[in-house]
Design a protein around this motif. Sequence first.
Motif, mmCIF file in Angstrom:
data_model
loop_
_atom_site.group_PDB
_atom_site.id
_atom_site.type_symbol
_atom_site.label_atom_id
_atom_site.label_comp_id
_atom_site.label_asym_id
_atom_site.label_seq_id
_atom_site.Cartn_x
_atom_site.Cartn_y
_atom_site.Cartn_z
ATOM 1 N N TYR A 1 30.096 23.652 22.667
ATOM 2 C CA TYR A 1 28.637 23.662 22.875
ATOM 3 C C TYR A 1 28.106 22.287 23.263
ATOM 4 O O TYR A 1 27.235 22.169 24.129
ATOM 5 N N ILE A 2 28.629 21.235 22.643
ATOM 6 C CA ILE A 2 28.057 19.905 22.824
ATOM 7 C C ILE A 2 28.158 19.431 24.267
ATOM 8 O O ILE A 2 27.329 18.655 24.742
ATOM 9 N N THR B 1 17.168 34.646 32.910
ATOM 10 C CA THR B 1 18.436 34.493 33.614
ATOM 11 C C THR B 1 19.523 33.992 32.672
ATOM 12 O O THR B 1 20.625 34.557 32.592
ATOM 13 N N GLY B 2 19.200 32.920 31.943
ATOM 14 C CA GLY B 2 20.171 32.389 30.996
ATOM 15 C C GLY B 2 20.486 33.364 29.879
ATOM 16 O O GLY B 2 21.646 33.524 29.487
ATOM 17 N N VAL C 1 24.167 37.255 27.194
ATOM 18 C CA VAL C 1 24.427 38.561 26.577
ATOM 19 C C VAL C 1 25.638 39.240 27.224
ATOM 20 O O VAL C 1 26.457 39.875 26.545
ATOM 21 N N VAL C 2 25.772 39.097 28.537
ATOM 22 C CA VAL C 2 26.907 39.702 29.249
ATOM 23 C C VAL C 2 28.211 38.968 28.937
ATOM 24 O O VAL C 2 29.259 39.586 28.718
ATOM 25 N N LEU C 3 28.143 37.635 28.901
ATOM 26 C CA LEU C 3 29.357 36.838 28.726
ATOM 27 C C LEU C 3 29.861 36.832 27.285
ATOM 28 O O LEU C 3 31.065 36.669 27.044
ATOM 29 N N ALA D 1 30.227 29.955 22.255
ATOM 30 C CA ALA D 1 29.722 28.653 22.714
ATOM 31 C C ALA D 1 29.850 28.524 24.225
ATOM 32 O O ALA D 1 28.926 28.057 24.905
ATOM 33 N N LEU D 2 30.991 28.952 24.773
ATOM 34 C CA LEU D 2 31.206 28.854 26.217
ATOM 35 C C LEU D 2 30.218 29.728 26.979
ATOM 36 O O LEU D 2 29.702 29.327 28.028
ATOM 37 N N ALA D 3 29.937 30.903 26.465
ATOM 38 C CA ALA D 3 28.965 31.801 27.099
ATOM 39 C C ALA D 3 27.586 31.139 27.161
ATOM 40 O O ALA D 3 26.885 31.213 28.178
ATOM 41 N N THR D 4 27.181 30.476 26.077
ATOM 42 C CA THR D 4 25.883 29.800 26.039
ATOM 43 C C THR D 4 25.820 28.663 27.060
ATOM 44 O O THR D 4 24.831 28.514 27.786
#
Length: 461
Positions: A140-141, A172-173, A178-180, A196-199
């Motif tokens: 995330y960082i 969009t984000g 939600v999909v990822l 974290a990667l999805a975010t």
Amino acid sequence: MENTKMRTQPVSKLLWSLAIPAICAQLVTLLYNLVDRIFIGQMEDGMLAMAAIGICTPVITIITAFTHLFGRGGAPLAAIQMGRNNTKKAEDYLGNSFAALILTSVTTMVVVFCFKKSILYWFGASDATLPFALDYLSIYIFGTRFIQLTVGMNDYITTQGFARTAMITTMTGALCNVVLDPLFIFVFKMGVRGAALATVLAQMISFLWVMRFLFGRQTRLHLSFRTIRFQPGLLKEIVGLGASPFFMSLSEGVLVVCFNTQALKLGGDVAVSAIAILFSLFQFLLLPVEGVSQGAQPILSYNYGARQYDRVMETIRLSLKTTLAFTMLATCSIVLFPGFFIRLFGSDPDLIRLGSPMLQIYIGGCFVLGANSTFQQTYNALGEGKCSFFFAFYRKAILLIPLIYILPAMTGLGIFGLVLAEPVSDLLTTFTNALYFRTFIHKKLEEQNVSEFTSQKEAKI
């Protein structure tokens, strides 16, 4: 949005045209935050993973504080200048905020990455939850620069009246996240690292959208290399006005640390997991209210700058009625059906048994938060950040943080005494703020009227 609409369109129509997209954006943000945690709660070690996300929350909140310092600090000032037809100075505020966000995002990324393990232990991690927390925070960082710039610049899009564009940024984000989320968490079996990667990827997409808009033709305030620089005088104004939302977010991070460490002491990892759920549901109450406040901010700032004080008062009254109606309804729903809301995040019997009564107590005072949010946003919108800062400081530093430690010991209620601190501070703060605000708003607008009359008289002489 055209100047004539800000000046002449009926306030109710104008507020809803700005607030509804902002509310939708906030609800979508809420949705993907909730879905994120709901997916995490369904993992094999969902209870521990949920606690780990709760432990990472203060780090994320403190990083977000800098976003509010320069985004919410600068956007109302830019709106006031637009109300005075001074577009160049409004663009200078935009560029200074952008430059400051770049600097702070890189700095916070380096600091947190270097000391992440020590920070997580200090923030309430146990040996069981630390591996999950490290997995999440390590990924995330690296995305904080996109998150800070997206959110901070979106404030400037909203303050121009482009509420739909700001909503698209958030949606969009959120939808990408939600999909990822299920793809990375379950299909690729990445667990909390996948969340974290999805975010990060979702926020990167939002960032590209924001940059495309602010460098494009549609925007009224253009981001350019001319304006992306540090001007000490303007930065001082931005920081002065942004101090309140900065402190509110920063202190929220400190609060989460206090809650987490006390919860670990009084109830173990299951109590820390419950606290993470409580904070998520608190956002369910607060984010739509923030959406209305964000919709009201450009109207308040612009019309104050344009000296349309009757429209300022009408906007405040309508915002107050709307936000109070929502917080009362939402609070009643959660208090009456706490088990339903806890089960959304996991099926662990211990979590449901402990979390349900904790939620009822914690959320009990939230019915007044609509009024408190309206007061706070109005202070900022009218350029009086010191007032907003004081009440944010009063609620969290003077009331809530001491009560987190006093009430469990004084009442003998343990973990339930801990969550009781929230409604007590909410009620006391809103009551005090309401008493002050009534005097403040009339004095503020009356002084402006006297000042303008004197200036006009001197000009004639």
